[in-house]
Write an enzyme that holds these catalytic residues in place. Structure first.
Site, PDB file in Angstrom:
ATOM      1  N   CYS A 163       0.808  -1.217   0.000  1.00 52.39           N
ATOM      2  CA  CYS A 163       0.000   0.000   0.000  1.00 52.39           C
ATOM      3  C   CYS A 163       0.842   1.269   0.000  1.00 52.39           C
ATOM      4  O   CYS A 163       0.305   2.378  -0.051  1.00 52.39           O
ATOM      5  CB  CYS A 163      -0.960  -0.014   1.181  1.00 52.39           C
ATOM      6  SG  CYS A 163      -2.010  -1.491   1.171  1.00 52.39           S
ATOM      7  N   HIS A 303      -2.479   8.056   6.129  1.00 55.78           N
ATOM      8  CA  HIS A 303      -2.717   6.742   5.518  1.00 55.78           C
ATOM      9  C   HIS A 303      -4.026   6.169   6.059  1.00 55.78           C
ATOM     10  O   HIS A 303      -4.834   5.654   5.288  1.00 55.78           O
ATOM     11  CB  HIS A 303      -1.547   5.804   5.822  1.00 55.78           C
ATOM     12  CG  HIS A 303      -1.661   4.472   5.155  1.00 55.78           C
ATOM     13  ND1 HIS A 303      -1.609   4.333   3.782  1.00 55.78           N
ATOM     14  CD2 HIS A 303      -1.832   3.224   5.658  1.00 55.78           C
ATOM     15  CE1 HIS A 303      -1.732   3.046   3.470  1.00 55.78           C
ATOM     16  NE2 HIS A 303      -1.880   2.361   4.587  1.00 55.78           N
ATOM     17  N   GLU A 314      -0.224   5.318  13.465  1.00 51.12           N
ATOM     18  CA  GLU A 314       0.061   6.528  12.691  1.00 51.12           C
ATOM     19  C   GLU A 314      -0.147   7.775  13.547  1.00 51.12           C
ATOM     20  O   GLU A 314       0.644   8.734  13.465  1.00 51.12           O
ATOM     21  CB  GLU A 314      -0.816   6.596  11.445  1.00 51.12           C
ATOM     22  CG  GLU A 314      -0.485   7.788  10.557  1.00 51.12           C
ATOM     23  CD  GLU A 314      -1.215   7.800   9.230  1.00 51.12           C
ATOM     24  OE1 GLU A 314      -0.835   8.594   8.352  1.00 51.12           O
ATOM     25  OE2 GLU A 314      -2.178   7.007   9.064  1.00 51.12           O
ATOM     26  N   LYS A 335      -9.434   8.233   2.671  1.00 52.35           N
ATOM     27  CA  LYS A 335      -9.912   6.868   2.426  1.00 52.35           C
ATOM     28  C   LYS A 335     -11.317   6.665   2.959  1.00 52.35           C
ATOM     29  O   LYS A 335     -11.996   5.714   2.550  1.00 52.35           O
ATOM     30  CB  LYS A 335      -8.959   5.848   3.066  1.00 52.35           C
ATOM     31  CG  LYS A 335      -7.631   5.679   2.354  1.00 52.35           C
ATOM     32  CD  LYS A 335      -6.807   4.574   2.995  1.00 52.35           C
ATOM     33  CE  LYS A 335      -5.458   4.396   2.311  1.00 52.35           C
ATOM     34  NZ  LYS A 335      -4.543   5.523   2.600  1.00 52.35           N
ATOM     35  N   HIS A 340      -9.755   2.124   0.245  1.00 53.04           N
ATOM     36  CA  HIS A 340      -8.304   1.929   0.179  1.00 53.04           C
ATOM     37  C   HIS A 340      -7.933   1.338  -1.168  1.00 53.04           C
ATOM     38  O   HIS A 340      -8.239   0.178  -1.451  1.00 53.04           O
ATOM     39  CB  HIS A 340      -7.869   1.002   1.312  1.00 53.04           C
ATOM     40  CG  HIS A 340      -6.387   0.899   1.479  1.00 53.04           C
ATOM     41  ND1 HIS A 340      -5.486   1.583   0.686  1.00 53.04           N
ATOM     42  CD2 HIS A 340      -5.631   0.173   2.355  1.00 53.04           C
ATOM     43  CE1 HIS A 340      -4.257   1.291   1.064  1.00 53.04           C
ATOM     44  NE2 HIS A 340      -4.322   0.442   2.066  1.00 53.04           N
ATOM     45  N   PHE A 401       1.991  -3.489   3.824  1.00 60.66           N
ATOM     46  CA  PHE A 401       2.376  -4.800   4.344  1.00 60.66           C
ATOM     47  C   PHE A 401       3.854  -5.048   4.045  1.00 60.66           C
ATOM     48  O   PHE A 401       4.337  -4.742   2.956  1.00 60.66           O
ATOM     49  CB  PHE A 401       1.551  -5.900   3.676  1.00 60.66           C
ATOM     50  CG  PHE A 401       0.145  -6.044   4.195  1.00 60.66           C
ATOM     51  CD1 PHE A 401      -0.356  -5.226   5.180  1.00 60.66           C
ATOM     52  CD2 PHE A 401      -0.688  -7.034   3.679  1.00 60.66           C
ATOM     53  CE1 PHE A 401      -1.654  -5.370   5.652  1.00 60.66           C
ATOM     54  CE2 PHE A 401      -1.978  -7.186   4.154  1.00 60.66           C
ATOM     55  CZ  PHE A 401      -2.471  -6.352   5.135  1.00 60.66           C
TER      56      PHE A 401
END
Length: 414
Positions: A163, A303, A314, A335, A340, A401
């Site tokens: 991502c 994010h 975050e 998002k 996403h 990831f």
């Protein structure tokens, strides 16, 4: 070192198939989420996603391009085409080796992979694979097809960092131009992940939302009742250009790419570091390259995927960065509207950040009815409605990831 600016934008998103529509719906707080229509989701834990609306590739691509490409490449070609047109570049007047493509995708041709494997098993394991199976599948065909369509013969490759992918692509494009190895690079990312295999795989990990009864409110970053991310699809494209080259041709300049950085959490296959240490370092490095301080940042596009662990890690990174000074920075999570977009998320959110600079408007975070109690009360998260505010510096965060952290900083051109 050369200065690098953004001279063209293209967007294909669940809330708009062009930049203008995307931005208008973003600041209006419109959700792109619906019940999945691409397949029957009734047997899946997650039954909602943010799909493209009324997208017909035949409006943008010729028959052979459609026949030979997976949707993720069709999305790439569409967004890149918008950005090329927006930039006003006349490729015929340039050395084609001065123009490159650095594109990103997290999964590549998931649609064709699923289709071909199903056909293989349904035909009694008889190998009747399409001759386009491999070309449609491999991730680098997105960058390859963009270069073929426009005759761009410079640097050309595809990044994959989950991502964080398209921020990685933007950072690489920034660096190549900064180092004088290209004058123009088409960059961004695309993803077409709303398939049974992809949705089923992420759902099995319990990474995705199960708020199936209310698709439009399913993605709720920072909310105490968030339960996982909402999958989206589409593409974002940016034309990055060496500043003097852009100025010489009187190009429209949206913003300057001021800095970018990557780090790794080195912590877990799928989870972010709980203290956000890798994210913090990446933000610090990006600001250091830009010659800026945290106090200079007006807007941070988080994010914030709406996962219980990821959002808070975050927030910890952001608060550590600010060291208690919350006087200027405003944060939002777009998002909540787009879902996403995985490998395309960074590109689409970079566009949102750039347009926040251009239009002096910060888009909102929607669907938050009860902010997580762990979020500092004085951290300025923009909820529900857009905020009119001069934005001179915007930061866009992406994490993937594998522990990938990729940050890009944009600033108003001076």
């Amino acid at each position: 070192m050369k200065r690098v600016v953004v001279t063209g934008l293209g967007a294909l998103t669940p809330i708009g198939n062009d930049v203008e529509t995307f931005w208008n719906n973003l600041i209006a707080g419109k959700s792109g989420a619906t019940r999945i229509t691409r397949f029957d989701p009734s047997l899946f834990r997650t039954q909602v996603a943010a799909e493209l609306k009324d997208f017909d590739p035949a409006k943008y691509l010729d028959r052979n391009e459609i026949k030979r490409t997976d949707p993720f490449t069709q999305y790439a070609l569409t967004a890149a085409g918008q950005a090329m047109k927006d930039s006003g570049l006349d490729v015929s007047t340039m050395d084609p080796y001065d123009i490159g493509v650095i594109w990103g995708t997290g999964q590549g041709g998931m649609t064709v992979f699923e289709e071909q494997v199903k056909e293989y098993t349904q035909n009694g394991f008889h190998p009747r694979f399409s001759p386009f199976f491999v070309p449609k599948l491999i991730p680098n065909l997105s960058s390859g097809m963009i270069s073929i369509k426009y005759g761009l013969m410079g640097i050309n490759y595809t990044t994959v960092s989950a991502c964080a992918t398209s921020n990685t692509a933007i950072m690489d494009a920034f660096n190549y131009i900064k180092w004088g190895k290209a004058k123009v690079i088409v960059t961004g990312g695309s993803e077409a992940p709303i398939t049974e295999a992809s949705v089923g795989g992420f759902a099995a990990m319990k990474a995705m939302t199960t708020h199936n009864d209310s698709p439009e409110t399913a993605c709720r970053p920072f909310d105490s009742n968030r339960d996982g991310f909402l999958m989206g699809e589409g593409a974002g494209a940016l034309i990055l250009e060496e500043y003097e080259h852009a100025k010489a041709r009187n190009a429209t300049i949206y913003a300057e790419v001021a800095g970018a950085a990557m780090t790794a959490d080195a912590y877990h296959m799928t989870s972010t570091h709980p203290e956000g240490s890798g994210a913090l370092k990446a933000m610090q490095l990006a600001l250091e390259e830009a010659g800026l301080t945290p106090a200079d940042v007006d807007y941070l596009n988080a994010h914030a995927t709406s996962t219980p662990v990821g959002d808070l890690s975050e927030i910890k990174a952001i608060t550590s960065l600010l060291q208690g000074d919350y006087s200027n920075l405003h944060v939002s999570a777009t998002k909540s509207m787009t879902g996403h977009l995985l490998g395309a998320a960074g590109a689409v959110e970079a566009i949102a950040s750039i347009l926040a600079i251009k239009n002096s408007i910060i888009p909102p975070t929607i669907n938050v009815t009860e902010p997580d109690a762990a979020i500092p009360a004085d951290l300025k998260i923009v909820y529900d409605h857009p905020l009119a505010k001069e934005v001179n510096v915007a930061m866009s965060n992406t994490f993937g990831f594998g522990g990938h952290n990729a940050i890009v900083v944009f600033r108003k051109i001076k």
